[in-house]
Design an enzyme around this catalytic site. Structure first.
Site, short mmCIF file in Angstrom:
data_model
loop_
_atom_site.label_atom_id
_atom_site.label_comp_id
_atom_site.label_asym_id
_atom_site.label_seq_id
_atom_site.Cartn_x
_atom_site.Cartn_y
_atom_site.Cartn_z
CG HIS A 1 0.29 -3.65 5.35
ND1 HIS A 1 -0.70 -3.43 4.44
CD2 HIS A 1 0.94 -4.77 4.95
CE1 HIS A 1 -0.66 -4.38 3.52
NE2 HIS A 1 0.31 -5.20 3.80
CG HIS B 1 -1.91 -1.13 1.19
ND1 HIS B 1 -2.39 -1.76 2.31
CD2 HIS B 1 -2.52 -1.72 0.12
CE1 HIS B 1 -3.26 -2.70 1.94
NE2 HIS B 1 -3.36 -2.68 0.62
CD GLU C 1 -1.09 0.73 4.55
OE1 GLU C 1 -0.49 -0.32 4.78
OE2 GLU C 1 -2.30 0.80 4.29
CD GLU D 1 -1.88 -3.02 9.29
OE1 GLU D 1 -1.51 -1.85 9.10
OE2 GLU D 1 -2.51 -3.68 8.45
ZN LIG Z 1 -1.95 -1.78 4.38
#
Ligand SMILES: [Zn+2]
Length: 727
Positions: free
Chosen positions: A491, A353, A356, A584
């Site tokens: 991420h 992504h 990010e 994350e």
């Molecule tokens: Zn992500």
């Protein structure tokens, strides 16, 4: 993070922001004859408001004084480093009063409403509709839960009856406020945003003065938002030194409420005579390149690392993005460029992504760190580089990143730059192998008819018109080329480690605990990262958005959070030997560059410790008993775990396992199967678990015939006997 983006996109495409035009900030555009609203609140505050005239004069003098000090200091500090926060194009006011000399100074960094550096008890408001819409929710990019009306709503919202609402931030010490960024309310059910606001400052939260237009001397009214999501920046006509700042919404969307999310831009001020302590500097003792790197800067940095450490590094590209940018990988090992027998391959992938951005910088920092520590002879790093082959892909979606980078860390919003240039979400774009596996399992075909590992790409996925991004294909080919054992997929936007399966087994279930047969290993891997990440371990941290993952040790099964069909983790597990989790990394997807030293410190040990987990379990070589040659593609099965792994070309394999006694079977076509017991202890592994397989007579015959030889009479008799037994 997956969050609610899909739901949002489906429900209100208009919400997903016009990505074309940059948000403009208008300085001193509107003036108003209305008096400065008397702040609501305590009687003391109200009476303080009445004395505004005198206090304002007094304060102004102080401000000018402070500014002189600041200006002197800034000359020393303002150096060639390019400003990272992208500045949106600034339109001049109709009266043409824009002072350009002021604009040439670099922007101040964010105070930290988004990054949570500003704590909940630094935020106050005149009123709130509910606790879930309290001032602590007025943070840029905060995300609501699925439902409205719970404890985790997506903005600060004043009460409907509140005629003069305000949101107040206590910086904790004297600060030079230079700008404000606002967003509307994050909700899939409602539209609320503020269309204009005033700004006030105070040193004691009792007496306040407003931000004035330069030309008119009137209170400045700042134009704010026109949709819920696009962050809108207003730079103050005149930066103000103070401890407190208030945003006073003047107008908001008709029919809606006064709701906003905000970030404050503020430069630290040294105040030797003041009562406030010095600003603590968040830093790292490592002298690394703590900046955001766009494509060219990233390439340059990787080249520098390669030049500094030529013996342990190699740069290669696994393909190109849709826009033609290369997907660069930094390989780090004592023998770069080759797979050494018995040496496991590990990878980190960041930036699938594109917005990010923290993972990308952490990998660029990690490669600098590994190079430097190797040169210094650090034993831990030396061992890691000697015993493993590390591949770092900092940017899987460089097109998306460039989009986000151009907008800048504060103004990029929550979604812009997430997708590749074709608008594909790469983490939904891998082949769904879960469905064919689970269907075969339901029919009782696994593992005898359908394998429980290395599931093939479905036919539809390889058709010319299949919607597969070039970035996805590049990574699939990469996965097929290198016998990876362990990976993490970096991420941002939350603070949690999530492990496969990412897709729910029940079709259409939004979330459901869906463990793999390797649940124990995945929970261990996730716990290792979460347990060594400083931010995840901070007992005082508040949840990023609407989930408090700290209740579960900051780990979660991906499908139990939010189903993701076609995720990279699930694909990696079902199509290759590689175990991969999602990390994350932080609440803020694109932290300001001044957060990078702190984020590096938060993650440094976790990044190293996670890679070392490739030693957990058993490893060995499967060989031909006669020739001693390694057997490629032999299958390693562990009793009780319905997921096998295979050997690499040299016959070497790695099977991640938690401590325990295991019955392990090696099988290969043309060989008799061998089973042996292997014990995994809590000591550092991997535990050697080697196999020597004998060829079956049938295989010998096949090989002899292939070589054009006549079958020896004794072997022929044996084969006939075997055939007779079978029938
Ligand atoms: Zn992500």
């Amino acid at each position: 993070m997956w969050g609610l983006l899909l739901a949002l996109a489906a429900f209100a495409p208009a919400v997903e922001v016009d990505l074309g035009a940059p948000s403009t900030s208008v300085l001193g555009l509107a003036t108003t004859k209305a008096p400065v609203p008397t702040p609501r609140g305590s009687p003391a505050q109200r009476s303080a408001g009445k004395e505004k005239g005198t206090s304002e004069q007094h304060v102004r003098i102080r401000v000018i004084k402070k500014k002189k000090i600041v200006t002197k200091k800034r000359k020393k500090l303002t150096h060639p480093r390019p400003p990272v926060t992208a500045r949106p194009s600034v339109t001049t006011s109709p009266t043409g009063t824009l002072d350009l000399t002021e604009k040439q100074e670099p922007d101040c960094p964010p105070l930290g409403l988004e990054s949570l550096r500003v704590s909940d008890n630094q935020l106050y408001a005149s009123s709130s509709q509910s606790f879930g819409l309290g001032p602590h929710r007025g943070r840029l990019n905060i995300q609501s839960g699925l439902e409205d009306g719970d404890l985790f709503d997506g903005a600060w919202c004043a009460e409907q009856q509140d005629a003069e609402p305000w949101l107040q931030v206590d910086a904790g010490h004297l600060t030079r406020f230079s700008g404000i960024i606002t967003q509307g309310r994050n909700s899939i059910w409602r539209y609320d945003w503020v269309t204009s606001y005033k700004v006030q400052f105070s040193n004691d939260s009792q007496t306040w003065w407003g931000s004035k237009n330069r030309s008119s001397g009137m209170d400045a009214v700042f134009p704010a938002n026109s949709d819920p999501e696009t962050p809108v920046l207003n730079l103050l006509p005149e930066p103000q030194v103070a401890r407190f700042i208030r945003l006073l919404p003047q107008t908001w969307l008709q029919g809606g409420a006064s709701c906003l999310r905000a970030e404050i831009l503020a430069c630290p001020v040294s105040d030797p005579n003041g009562p406030f302590p010095e600003v603590p500097v968040l830093g790292s003792s490592d002298s690394l390149d703590f900046r955001h790197h766009d494509y060219k800067a990233m390439r340059k940095l990787m080249k520098q690392v390669n030049e500094q450490c030529p013996n342990i590094t190699r740069i290669y590209s696994i393909g190109r993005s849709h826009q033609g940018l290369k997907l660069y990988v930094m390989e780090m090992s004592d023998q770069p460029g080759e797979h050494e027998l018995g040496e496991p391959e590990v990878r980190y992938v960041a930036g699938m992504h594109g917005n990010e951005a923290l993972g990308r910088e952490l990998l660029l920092l990690l490669m600098q760190f590994l190079c430097r520590e190797f040169l210094r002879g650090d034993p831990r790093v030396t061992r890691l580089l000697t015993e493993t082959r590390i591949h770092l892909l900092p940017s899987m979606n460089p097109d998306g990143y460039e989009t986000a980078f151009r907008r800048g860390s504060e103004l990029v919003g929550w979604a812009e730059g997430r997708w590749n240039h074709q608008g594909i979400d790469l983490n939904h774009n891998f082949a769904d192998l879960n469905t064919p596996l689970w269907e075969a399992e339901d029919e009782g075909l696994v593992p005898d008819t359908v394998p429980n590992h290395h599931l093939p790409l479905p036919a539809y996925y390889t058709l010319p018109n299949a919607t597969v991004a070039p970035e996805t294909w590049a990574v699939i080919k990469w996965m097929q080329r290198i016998p990876f054992v362990l990976s993490a997929n970096l991420h941002g936007g939350e603070l949690v480690v999530s492990y496969p399966f990412d897709m729910t087994r029940t079709p259409w279930a939004a979330r459901e605990l869906t463990p793999t047969p390797d649940e124990a290993v995945f929970r261990w891997l996730s716990t290792v990262y979460a347990g060594t990440n400083r931010a995840m371990q901070d007992p005082d941290r508040r949840p990023c958005h609407s989930h408090d993952f700290s209740l579960y040790g900051s780990i979660i099964n991906g499908a139990d959070w939010h189903t993701v069909p076609g995720s990279m983790n699930d694909f990696s597990y079902l199509h290759t030997n590689c175990f991969e989790v999602t990390v994350e990394l932080s609440c803020d997807k694109f932290p300001h560059e001044n957060e990078l030293p702190q984020e590096w410190e938060n993650n440094k040990d976790a990044l190293l410790t996670y890679l070392e987990q490739v030693r957990m379990g058993i490893a060995g070589v499967v060989r031909d008993k006669d020739t001693e040659l390694g057997i490629a593609d032999a299958v390693i099965s562990v009793d009780g775990i319905n997921h096998d792994v295979t050997t690499a070309w040299g016959g070497d394999y790695w099977r991640l396992l938690t401590p325990g006694d295991y019955m392990v079977t090696a099988s290969a076509e043309g060989y008799h199967t061998v089973t042996r017991s292997c014990r995994v202890t809590f000591e550092e592994g991997p535990v050697p678990c080697n196999f020597r397989l004998t060829k079956t007579p049938k295989q010998r015959l096949r090989e002899l015939l292939a070589a054009g030889a006549k079958v020896p009479p004794d072997l022929r008799r044996r084969l006939e006997r075997l055939r007779g037994q079978k029938n």
